[in-house]
Each structure stands twice: as C-alpha cells, then as structure tokens.
Design an enzyme around this catalytic site. Structure first.
Site, PDB file in Angstrom:
ATOM      1  N   GLU A 270     -22.008  53.458   3.558  1.00 22.14           N
ATOM      2  CA  GLU A 270     -22.020  52.461   4.637  1.00 22.14           C
ATOM      3  C   GLU A 270     -20.628  52.284   5.252  1.00 22.14           C
ATOM      4  O   GLU A 270     -20.084  51.174   5.264  1.00 22.14           O
ATOM      5  CB  GLU A 270     -22.448  51.099   4.092  1.00 22.14           C
ATOM      6  CG  GLU A 270     -23.807  51.050   3.454  1.00 22.14           C
ATOM      7  CD  GLU A 270     -24.086  49.703   2.794  1.00 22.14           C
ATOM      8  OE1 GLU A 270     -25.256  49.414   2.539  1.00 22.14           O
ATOM      9  OE2 GLU A 270     -23.118  48.947   2.534  1.00 22.14           O
ATOM     10  N   CYS A 339      -3.430  28.394  22.506  1.00 25.68           N
ATOM     11  CA  CYS A 339      -2.577  27.305  22.040  1.00 25.68           C
ATOM     12  C   CYS A 339      -2.627  27.138  20.527  1.00 25.68           C
ATOM     13  O   CYS A 339      -3.111  26.120  20.017  1.00 25.68           O
ATOM     14  CB  CYS A 339      -2.974  26.029  22.757  1.00 25.68           C
ATOM     15  SG  CYS A 339      -2.730  26.232  24.515  1.00 25.68           S
TER      16      CYS A 339
END
Ligand code: LLP
Length: 417
Positions: A270, A339
C-alpha cells in the site's frame, strides 16, 4: 527534478505559472510512472498487488495514472472509494483500511464489490459480518495486526506501536481466527500491518513483518492457510537533495522475499508517498521580502493551508528559487500569508537572494500536499496541474471565491430537531 531553465517533465514552469497562476501544485506524470515501474520491477517474481494509498494524493488524474498502470487502491473512506472508481480503478483491486468504518460505509463498499477489508477491531469484524449477512454477501478480510514496533519516524505518523489506535494484538487476532466460524459471511483469510510512514530504514519493516510472518506460519500449522498478507505502505522518500537516498525498492523487495520465503499467498503493498511525493512541486511566488528585526522573511503566496506538512510535522521540504539570476546566498525564513507563526515553510534557510515576483518551487509536495489542503484564512484551494512530456493539463482548477462559500449561507430559517 527541475531542469535549468526551469522545466519539469518538459514543461516551462515560468510560462505555466503565468498561465495558471500561483500557488499551484504540479505533478510529473513521467516521474510517477517511473516510480510505479521501479517498484513493479523490484517485485518481479513475487506474487504481489500494489494498491496505492489514495490519501497521499487523491486527485482523479493521479488515480487515473495508477489505473492505467494496473495499480489498485488502498482506501480509508467512501469518498476515496468513489474517487478510485471514478478514475477507473476496478473495485476488484481496492482494499479498505481504517479504524472507523461505519456500517453505512461498509454497506456501500460491499455494494460496489470492494476486494478486501482490513479489519481493525472486534466490533468492526462483527459489523462487517452483520452488514455482509444483511446483503447476502460474503466478503474477504484481513486482520490488521499492531506488531508493536517503533517505525523510527515522526510520532504523528507512527502507527504500529501498541499505544496507537491501529490494529489489534496478535493475541486478539488469534481469537478472531479461532472463532472464524461465527463470521460465516466474512472469509478471514489474510493479515495486514502498516507501522507508519516515511520510514527510512529496513529494520522496523523487517521486525514487524517477521512477527506477521511468524503468525501466518502458526495459522498455517493449524490448517488455516492465508491467501493474502498486506504489508502496508511506509516507504520513505528523499526530502533533501543533500542527503543520501533512502531505502530503495530493491532493498524493500529483498526484505519481503526473505521474510515471506515460506508464504505461498499474495502480498499486497500500500505505498502512497513513495509513488507520488517526489513527483510533485508546489509553485509559489514571492509577494515581498520583509527584513525582520532578527531575520529576513521571504513572504510567498502559498501558505500552511496549501501545504501543511512543515507546520504540522516540522517537515523539511527543499525550496528552489527559479529566477535563474546569479545571486548571493542569503538566509530566509520562508513564510506564507496566514496569521500564524506556524505558517513557516523553512527557518533560516540559505538560498539565492530573491525579489518580489520571483517564482519558487517547493519540493516533495506530491504526497500529503494538496490532499491535506484547506481553505483556512478563507484562502481558496490551490490549482493542480499534471505535466506529461511537454504538455500539461489543469487537473483541479483553482477554487474560486464563490465555490469556497457555496455550501454556506446566512441563517434564512431555523428548524427544530
Ligand atoms: N496504508 C495505511 C493503512 C496507511 O495508514 C497509510 C498512511 C499508507 C498505507 C500509506 O503510507 P505511505 O506509503 O504514504 O507512507 N500526512 C502524513 C502521512 C500520514 C500517513 C497516513 N497513513 C505526512 O504528511 O507525512
């Protein structure tokens, strides 16, 4: 790699950025194909199926490349299932992992004919039985083992220690197999282990998989020959060009050959990051150079909402200015407009001096980049572009402001529940 003048997969990155804007993810189809082929070459002679971990980069065009190369999918949600099917990956090549599969999700997956389920708890096993029985279906399943091995990677992406939420102990799985007759609609004929991501040494893989292989031998000794062992993902990649390349697929395949020499079923892999990380770059433009009181800040138009890895894991990504001028080397903190102080791609990074408007490429952005993007600070999702031998295709257009707020509305009427 980006060539000079800056081209990726034959495409001029300056011209591309002028056409599609920034920030934009670019993926080299050739580089992704090379990775798939390198892995498949290393695995030659072994009975394997590669199921790409969709979470790494779920763009339909990337999934389509996987489908074209015969790669299946490892999914963790119905959303990923729908994407994989839409991109042409057949359900018969899809494995379903994850600790929180709901009955509804399982029902949809059964309806679609998903190949296998990696079961992570007793409750999930019972739910799988109940849903399969309700639909008159029989499903194939693997028990996800938590081998209690330290993958030696970042704590937030380690999954194979006993304190982690993933999988069950071998002891618990032993009980599941012993009581398999209680689950007539679940053919429990496999094991699964995935111990973490960005693993750079073969040792933890070997240790974990030896435990899995020993358990498989124990089961075979009781007449329960397994069909599949899913060895998970986790292969690390190179995020710094100045460091040695990590594990090669050949080393990894050699470890699999040795560890599973006496296992006669199929191995499922995987990989996510290995197939796509180094094929992707995030293109961003310098908004301004801000001399700080202690540091010089390179303020770029990509931010943590576009690429979260540095903020979340302190992850290193190489940052390459593409201006091509001769420039002195200076140190920058490379930051985005969001921010938060954490909106920092690099701290005190030496690089050629830049100016406003310069184009910059952030490396290693093909995996867990766009896939983890958000609209934090109300910044629309970035564009994604696939490059392939001198051509490009926009495979996700930049989100526009209307699309960003399309599902919201001010209160028009109140309901009671
Ligand atoms: N299989 C399972 C069950 C997984 O949970 C994962 C990744 C994979 C396969 C693929 O692992 P890979 O080959 O990509 O290492 N957001 C993090 C990575 C999280 C990985 C989660 N699971 C990052 O940006 O580093």
């Amino acid at each position: 790699m980006i060539d000079t003048p800056p081209r990726l997969d034959g495409v001029d990155l300056h011209a591309l950025a002028a056409q599609v804007g920034t920030p934009t993810y670019v993926y080299s189809a050739s580089a992704i194909r090379d990775r798939i082929q390198a892995l498949q070459h290393a695995l030659k002679g072994l009975d394997t199926r590669v199921c790409y971990a969709v979470k790494a980069n779920a763009n339909l065009a990337v999934l389509q490349l996987m489908a074209e190369q015969g790669v299946g999918a490892d999914i963790v949600s119905v959303g990923e299932l729908r994407r994989a099917l839409r991109a042409g990956i057949p359900a018969s090549r899809i494995v379903y992992s994850g600790v929180g599969k709901t009955a509804d999700e399982i029902a949809e997956a059964i309806g679609m004919g998903v190949w296998r389920y990696n079961v992570e708890s007793h409750d999930e096993l019972r739910t799988l039985q109940a849903v399969a029985a309700g639909r008159g279906a029989t499903v194939r399943a693997s028990a996800r083992i938590n081998p209690d091995v330290d993958a030696g990677t970042h704590a937030k992406i380690s999954t194979g220690k006993s304190e982690n939420k993933f999988g069950v102990s071998i002891d618990e799985a032993r009980h599941w197999f012993a009581e398999a007759a209680q689950y007539p609609n679940v053919r429990l004929d496999g094991l699964h282990a995935h111990i973490g991501s960005q693993i750079l040494s073969i040792k933890p893989f070997r240790l974990a998989l030896q435990r899995v292989a020993a358990f498989a031998r124990e089961l075979a000794g009781q007449g329960r020959e397994l069909n599949c062992i899913d060895v998970g993902g986790g292969l690390g990649v190179r995020y710094r060009q100045d460091q040695a390349p990590p594990l090669t697929p050949d080393q990894y395949a050699a470890m699999l050959r040795e560890t599973f020499a006496d296992f006669h079923g199929r191995l499922i892999l995987e990989p996510g990051r290995y197939l796509v990380a180094e094929a992707g770059w995030l293109l961003t433009r310098v908004i301004r150079v801000k001399p700080g009181q202690q540091r010089a800040f390179l303020v770029v138009d990509a931010a943590m909402n576009d690429l979260l890895r540095p903020a979340l894991y302190d992850a290193w990504h190489d940052i390459v200015p593409l201006h091509g001028r001769d420039a002195e080397t200076v140190e920058y903190d490379v930051v985005g407009p969001v921010c938060e102080t954490g909106d920092t791609f690099a701290v005190r990074r030496p690089m050629p001096a830049c100016r406003a408007g310069d184009l910059i490429a952030i490396a290693g952005a093909g995996a867990y980049g766009a896939a983890m993007a958000s609209t934090y600070n109300s910044r629309p999702l970035p564009a994604e572009v696939l490059l392939d031998r001198d051509r490009y295709a926009v495979v996700r257009r930049r989100q526009d402001y209307d699309a960003m707020i399309a599902d919201e509305c001010p209160v028009q009427e109140w309901s009671t529940a």
